[in-house]
Write a protein that holds these residues in place. Sequence first.
Motif, short mmCIF file in Angstrom:
data_model
loop_
_atom_site.label_atom_id
_atom_site.label_comp_id
_atom_site.label_asym_id
_atom_site.label_seq_id
_atom_site.Cartn_x
_atom_site.Cartn_y
_atom_site.Cartn_z
N UNK A 1 9.88 5.83 -5.69
CA UNK A 1 10.59 4.87 -4.84
C UNK A 1 12.07 4.87 -5.21
N UNK A 2 12.91 4.89 -4.17
CA UNK A 2 14.35 4.82 -4.39
C UNK A 2 14.90 3.70 -3.51
N UNK A 3 15.78 2.90 -4.06
CA UNK A 3 16.43 1.86 -3.27
C UNK A 3 17.79 2.40 -2.84
N UNK A 4 18.02 2.45 -1.52
CA UNK A 4 19.30 2.94 -1.01
C UNK A 4 20.16 1.72 -0.70
N UNK B 1 0.80 -1.22 0.00
CA UNK B 1 0.00 0.00 0.00
C UNK B 1 0.84 1.27 0.00
N UNK B 2 1.90 1.30 0.79
CA UNK B 2 2.66 2.55 0.92
C UNK B 2 3.32 2.96 -0.39
N UNK B 3 3.52 2.02 -1.29
CA UNK B 3 4.16 2.34 -2.57
C UNK B 3 3.20 3.16 -3.45
N UNK B 4 1.92 2.83 -3.38
CA UNK B 4 0.94 3.54 -4.21
C UNK B 4 0.57 4.90 -3.64
N UNK B 5 0.79 5.09 -2.33
CA UNK B 5 0.38 6.35 -1.69
C UNK B 5 1.26 7.50 -2.16
N UNK B 6 0.71 8.73 -2.06
CA UNK B 6 1.53 9.89 -2.46
C UNK B 6 2.71 10.04 -1.51
N UNK B 7 3.76 10.68 -2.00
CA UNK B 7 4.98 10.85 -1.21
C UNK B 7 6.04 9.86 -1.64
N UNK C 1 12.55 -4.81 -9.81
CA UNK C 1 11.08 -4.74 -9.91
C UNK C 1 10.69 -3.42 -10.60
N UNK C 2 9.49 -3.36 -11.16
CA UNK C 2 9.05 -2.12 -11.83
C UNK C 2 8.58 -1.07 -10.81
N UNK C 3 9.52 -0.41 -10.14
CA UNK C 3 9.17 0.57 -9.11
C UNK C 3 8.74 1.90 -9.73
N UNK C 4 7.74 2.56 -9.15
CA UNK C 4 7.42 3.91 -9.63
C UNK C 4 8.56 4.89 -9.28
#
Length: 373
Positions: A268-271, A244-250, A262-265
């Motif tokens: 999202x950033x992977x550190x 859920x948190x991935x689809x939320x704004x921010x 993965x197909x991240x929007x």
Amino acid sequence: MQQDEYYLARAFELARRGRFTTTPNPNVGCVIVRDGKIVGEGFHYRAGEPHAEVHALRMAGEAARGATVYVTLEPCSHQGRTPPCADALIAAGVARVVVAMQDPNPQVSGRGMHLLRQAGIDVRHGLMMAEAEEVNLGFLKRMRTGFPYVRLKLAASLDGRTAMASGESRWITSTHAREDVQSFRAQSSAILSTSATVLADDPALTVRWHSLPEQVRLCYPQSELRQPVRVIIDSRNRVTPAHRLIAEEGQTWLARLAADNQPWPSSVEQIAMPAGDTDNPRIDLVILMMQLARRQINSVWVEAGAALAGALLQAGLVDELILYLAPRLLGDGGRGLCVLPGLERLAQSPSFTVADLCQVGPDIRVRLKPGYA
Ligand code: AOF
Ligand code: ZN
């Protein structure tokens, strides 16, 4: 001079109005007084927008000439996103500047006041320091130490349990406590949680404007709502784009040992974090906090489970504990607040000083600082 404190107190009131929006910048308020009358006022609202002094000077116009300026943080001397405030004050011909606290930002750090004095302006500083600390806990800690200010939120029953023996845990505390949590979230630069919490509860970890306390909504319009970045500790890459948190704004930052494909929007950033111990690869919390500060995170609000709570406390990374206690008992079969491995003797047990205590709806809220006073 009592009068200095009086006008500076007003400047602090103004500074606090920026508490939901200025990050990564500090909260700063400014009052300009001429012949015993306030002729200009302002506060910093958002990074990139004018500083407090500039707003106040614009309002004062010609009346700033020969006036006294009260400002909660040293006027800046550097060209950042905006031009130096010290230059603007000199150009406006002010006679006196009263500063609560020197700006610890190495780009300023006394230079602002030096410039003013060189221009013949009378400068007083070092008053209302407790207020100056309190209004910028996050900014000051990051500038001084390279670590963010960390608040750990915990919620439990009177007997310190976070869940029933059955595992049932939702809504132990009241809606009032949850509104209070929303207000803390809104004032933080980042919200920190773990993949374990995401997998168990699938939370959004956002600020929901309608869930903010009414007195906050009155001074923080919905159109201005800022979402703190969500930081999720996810060493085994268990969070997926379906959570859920991935689809939320921010924005969301996933702290991982290695990125996946993965197909991240784009939010999202992977550190990538160093693995440390190869037999037991884990994310080093100290390094994570330093990385967050480097990314201009002033303050972190932690909402996670007993494992992260205990690990942060044992690493000495917690500046403040916010504990909500619901006036009910869950029994001694329930889950506890913090996992503290290796704790055997009372002398080793983390202890705290109560900073304040209040009632939030039917619940109790205790703010604690690590260590005995
Ligand atoms: C002031 N008045 O109201 C604030 C100050 O990138 P900039 O131009 O916004 O500069 C940010 C830095 O300026 C920030 O890190 C801090 O040192 C100082 N903030 N200074 O004179 C203000 N917000
Ligand atoms: Zn400035």
